[in-house]
Design a protein around this motif. Structure first.
Motif, PDB file in Angstrom:
ATOM      1  N   MET A 117       0.834  -1.197   0.000  1.00 55.92           N
ATOM      2  CA  MET A 117       0.000   0.000   0.000  1.00 55.92           C
ATOM      3  C   MET A 117       0.872   1.253   0.000  1.00 55.92           C
ATOM      4  SD  MET A 117      -2.754  -1.385   2.834  1.00 55.92           S
ATOM      5  CE  MET A 117      -3.835   0.056   2.818  1.00 55.92           C
ATOM      6  N   LEU A 118       1.922   1.233   0.801  1.00 52.82           N
ATOM      7  CA  LEU A 118       2.843   2.367   0.848  1.00 52.82           C
ATOM      8  C   LEU A 118       3.573   2.544  -0.481  1.00 52.82           C
ATOM      9  CD1 LEU A 118       4.175   1.600   4.411  1.00 52.82           C
ATOM     10  CD2 LEU A 118       3.062   3.739   3.771  1.00 52.82           C
ATOM     11  N   ASP A 129       1.293   9.325   6.442  1.00 51.26           N
ATOM     12  CA  ASP A 129       0.952   9.121   7.844  1.00 51.26           C
ATOM     13  C   ASP A 129       0.195   7.809   8.031  1.00 51.26           C
ATOM     14  OD1 ASP A 129       2.091  11.602   8.189  1.00 51.26           O
ATOM     15  OD2 ASP A 129       0.162  12.665   8.171  1.00 51.26           O
ATOM     16  N   CYS A 130       0.095   7.383   9.278  1.00 53.97           N
ATOM     17  CA  CYS A 130      -0.588   6.150   9.643  1.00 53.97           C
ATOM     18  C   CYS A 130      -1.611   6.469  10.720  1.00 53.97           C
ATOM     19  CB  CYS A 130       0.424   5.119  10.143  1.00 53.97           C
ATOM     20  SG  CYS A 130      -0.286   3.530  10.629  1.00 53.97           S
ATOM     21  N   ILE A 147       1.522  -1.550  12.165  1.00 51.96           N
ATOM     22  CA  ILE A 147       2.272  -0.336  12.505  1.00 51.96           C
ATOM     23  C   ILE A 147       3.761  -0.569  12.311  1.00 51.96           C
ATOM     24  CG2 ILE A 147       2.923   1.211  14.400  1.00 51.96           C
ATOM     25  CD1 ILE A 147       0.072   0.875  15.489  1.00 51.96           C
ATOM     26  N   TRP A 148       4.260  -1.728  12.725  1.00 52.15           N
ATOM     27  CA  TRP A 148       5.683  -2.038  12.536  1.00 52.15           C
ATOM     28  C   TRP A 148       6.049  -2.030  11.059  1.00 52.15           C
ATOM     29  CZ3 TRP A 148       5.725  -6.811  16.324  1.00 52.15           C
ATOM     30  CH2 TRP A 148       5.741  -6.336  17.636  1.00 52.15           C
ATOM     31  N   GLN A 149       5.176  -2.538  10.203  1.00 53.42           N
ATOM     32  CA  GLN A 149       5.450  -2.543   8.764  1.00 53.42           C
ATOM     33  C   GLN A 149       5.517  -1.119   8.217  1.00 53.42           C
ATOM     34  OE1 GLN A 149       6.204  -5.138   6.630  1.00 53.42           O
ATOM     35  NE2 GLN A 149       6.381  -6.299   8.542  1.00 53.42           N
ATOM     36  N   TRP A 150       4.629  -0.267   8.697  1.00 49.33           N
ATOM     37  CA  TRP A 150       4.651   1.142   8.284  1.00 49.33           C
ATOM     38  C   TRP A 150       5.965   1.794   8.713  1.00 49.33           C
ATOM     39  CZ3 TRP A 150       4.647   5.433  11.652  1.00 49.33           C
ATOM     40  CH2 TRP A 150       4.448   6.679  11.045  1.00 49.33           C
ATOM     41  N   GLU A 151       6.401   1.529   9.953  1.00 49.46           N
ATOM     42  CA  GLU A 151       7.660   2.095  10.454  1.00 49.46           C
ATOM     43  C   GLU A 151       8.854   1.537   9.677  1.00 49.46           C
ATOM     44  OE1 GLU A 151       6.412   2.833  15.143  1.00 49.46           O
ATOM     45  OE2 GLU A 151       7.301   0.919  14.535  1.00 49.46           O
ATOM     46  N   GLN A 163      13.684   5.997   3.691  1.00 51.43           N
ATOM     47  CA  GLN A 163      14.129   7.319   4.142  1.00 51.43           C
ATOM     48  C   GLN A 163      13.073   8.391   3.858  1.00 51.43           C
ATOM     49  OE1 GLN A 163      17.972   7.865   2.252  1.00 51.43           O
ATOM     50  NE2 GLN A 163      19.011   6.624   3.793  1.00 51.43           N
ATOM     51  N   THR A 164      11.838   8.051   4.208  1.00 53.50           N
ATOM     52  CA  THR A 164      10.729   8.992   4.068  1.00 53.50           C
ATOM     53  C   THR A 164      10.218   9.352   5.463  1.00 53.50           C
ATOM     54  OG1 THR A 164       9.269   7.097   3.772  1.00 53.50           O
ATOM     55  CG2 THR A 164      10.022   8.212   1.781  1.00 53.50           C
ATOM     56  N   THR A 165       9.207  10.196   5.519  1.00 52.92           N
ATOM     57  CA  THR A 165       8.682  10.640   6.807  1.00 52.92           C
ATOM     58  C   THR A 165       7.192  10.326   6.896  1.00 52.92           C
ATOM     59  OG1 THR A 165       8.173  12.858   5.956  1.00 52.92           O
ATOM     60  CG2 THR A 165      10.355  12.521   6.947  1.00 52.92           C
ATOM     61  N   GLY A 166       6.698  10.430   8.088  1.00 48.74           N
ATOM     62  CA  GLY A 166       5.282  10.213   8.319  1.00 48.74           C
ATOM     63  C   GLY A 166       4.979  10.271   9.805  1.00 48.74           C
ATOM     64  N   GLU A 167       3.748  10.594  10.132  1.00 47.77           N
ATOM     65  CA  GLU A 167       3.337  10.711  11.536  1.00 47.77           C
ATOM     66  C   GLU A 167       2.383   9.570  11.880  1.00 47.77           C
ATOM     67  OE1 GLU A 167       1.036  13.814  14.579  1.00 47.77           O
ATOM     68  OE2 GLU A 167       1.594  14.454  12.547  1.00 47.77           O
ATOM     69  N   LEU A 168       2.634   8.938  13.019  1.00 47.03           N
ATOM     70  CA  LEU A 168       1.753   7.895  13.524  1.00 47.03           C
ATOM     71  C   LEU A 168       0.714   8.515  14.458  1.00 47.03           C
ATOM     72  CD1 LEU A 168       0.886   4.956  14.008  1.00 47.03           C
ATOM     73  CD2 LEU A 168       2.634   4.835  15.811  1.00 47.03           C
ATOM     74  N   ILE A 169      -0.555   8.350  14.117  1.00 46.70           N
ATOM     75  CA  ILE A 169      -1.652   8.775  14.981  1.00 46.70           C
ATOM     76  C   ILE A 169      -2.333   7.489  15.456  1.00 46.70           C
ATOM     77  CG2 ILE A 169      -3.757  10.146  15.181  1.00 46.70           C
ATOM     78  CD1 ILE A 169      -2.813  11.737  12.738  1.00 46.70           C
ATOM     79  N   ASN A 170      -1.978   7.073  16.637  1.00 48.15           N
ATOM     80  CA  ASN A 170      -2.445   5.792  17.173  1.00 48.15           C
ATOM     81  C   ASN A 170      -3.195   6.040  18.476  1.00 48.15           C
ATOM     82  OD1 ASN A 170      -2.782   3.011  17.473  1.00 48.15           O
ATOM     83  ND2 ASN A 170      -0.833   2.774  18.554  1.00 48.15           N
TER      84      ASN A 170
END
Length: 356
Positions: free
Chosen positions: A183-184, A196-197, A211-215, A222-229
């Protein structure tokens, strides 16, 4: 059988037995049956004697009657339970329907049973009473005594919507957590580098692995993103909670460009919040989700989502193990059953990266 009064009680008991009604707790007493059927105890006793004569019931030395389940059909009746948390869930409902159809096609009987928590006595009672169990785990940690029953395979238990294969428990996973990376990849192909996730489901082991797969993906790309959990409490509405969480974030200045929602209910809440704050899904924000059948394909723009395969082939394989007469026979095959490739509903909720 002549059309006499006690036949009504016979038919009532037979219908209940064929639906597994007395698998837990056993046959009720004559007085209760008489009250339920609206007849006398003498009529109930005659019905029970008839069923005993047919070999469907057995009378023990203590006078209590038990069920001879093998006499309920032309072949041995395999009794299977669908044991799931007692909260409303679109995914659980869909799994229940698919499992019921597969077991029915195999000639077995499926009984849906709810549990409230892992210490609920019904959990181990179901393990003991049924020939096999399809178990949907809830988020809380499984107690050691339950894990012992699962890992030893002394009870024929197969886990749904989770991966417990590392503990020796056969598992059917319709949404492999590794598909999060696919998906990413799709969003990255559109030029997104900040993805983001978003999660509001209770923290099950499957949610944590997503979540671990997203991280992991962000680390390797080497990209960025914010986890909203912000997991919702058990038995609360995840979509309502998602709307509240996302609305607060947007009101405080949060400006997402691309987002993966770990469940469809989180996506539905995010959709509404983004709309209410003037952001257009598919144009201002790209949104993808795990698709659990909650209606995302009917949104406009439609939700781009990972779809579940038909679980029936996996359920049939598990059922064949449950139906074996030799209870010492261990599971033969891969402990983790899952689709080899992701299946996407290609909705219109994603688009190319757009600079401000």
């Amino acid at each position: 059988m002549a059309n006499v009064k006690y036949t009504k009680v016979v038919r009532l008991i037979e219908r209940r037995l064929k639906h597994g009604d007395y698998t837990l707790g056993g046959l009720p007493g004559e007085e209760r049956l008489a009250s339920e059927a609206g007849v006398s105890r003498m009529t109930v006793r005659r019905a029970l004697d008839h069923l005993e004569g047919e070999g469907i019931l057995n009378q023990q030395t203590n006078g209590r009657r038990t069920v001879n389940w093998d006499r309920l059909g032309p072949q041995s009746m395999v009794r299977v339970a669908f044991l799931a948390p007692a909260y409303d869930s679109t995914l659980i409902n869909n799994l229940r329907v698919a499992t019921s159809r597969a077991v029915d096609e195999c000639g077995g009987m499926l009984r849906p049973i709810d549990y409230v928590h892992w210490d609920d006595p019904v959990v181990l009672d179901v393990f003991e009473a049924f020939d096999g169990v399809f178990l949907v785990p809830q988020a809380d940690k499984i107690p050691d005594r339950v894990m012992k029953s699962l890992a030893g395979q002394s009870h024929r238990v197969v886990v749904l919507d989770s991966d417990m294969s590392e503990f020796g428990v056969p598992s059917i996973c319709c949404f492999p957590y590794v598909f999060i990376q696919r998906m990413l990849d799709k969003l990255a192909e559109l030029g997104h580098t900040q993805i983001d996730c978003f999660n509001t489901q209770p923290q099950t082991n499957m949610i944590q692995k997503r979540i671990w797969q997203w991280e992991l993906w962000h680390s390797t790309h080497q990209t960025t993103g914010e986890l909203i959990n912000e997991p919702v409490e058990a038995y609360q509405n995840a979509a309502d909670h998602a709307y509240e969480v996302m609305s607060k974030r947007l009101a405080s200045g949060y400006k997402p460009k691309a987002m993966i929602c770990l469940t469809e209910h989180a996506a539905l809440g995010a959709y509404a919040a983004l709309y209410d704050h003037g952001l257009k899904v598919g144009e201002d924000v790209s949104l993808m989700s795990i698709g659990e059948g909650a209606g995302g394909q009917f949104l406009r723009p439609s939700l781009y989502s990972l779809q579940a395969p038909d679980p029936k082939p996996y359920v049939r394989y598990a059922y064949n193990w449950m139906a074996q007469k030799d209870r010492s026979q261990q599971w033969n095959g891969p402990l983790l059953m899952q689709p080899p490739e992701p299946l996407f509903f290609e909705g219109t909720s994603i688009g190319p990266f757009v600079t401000d």
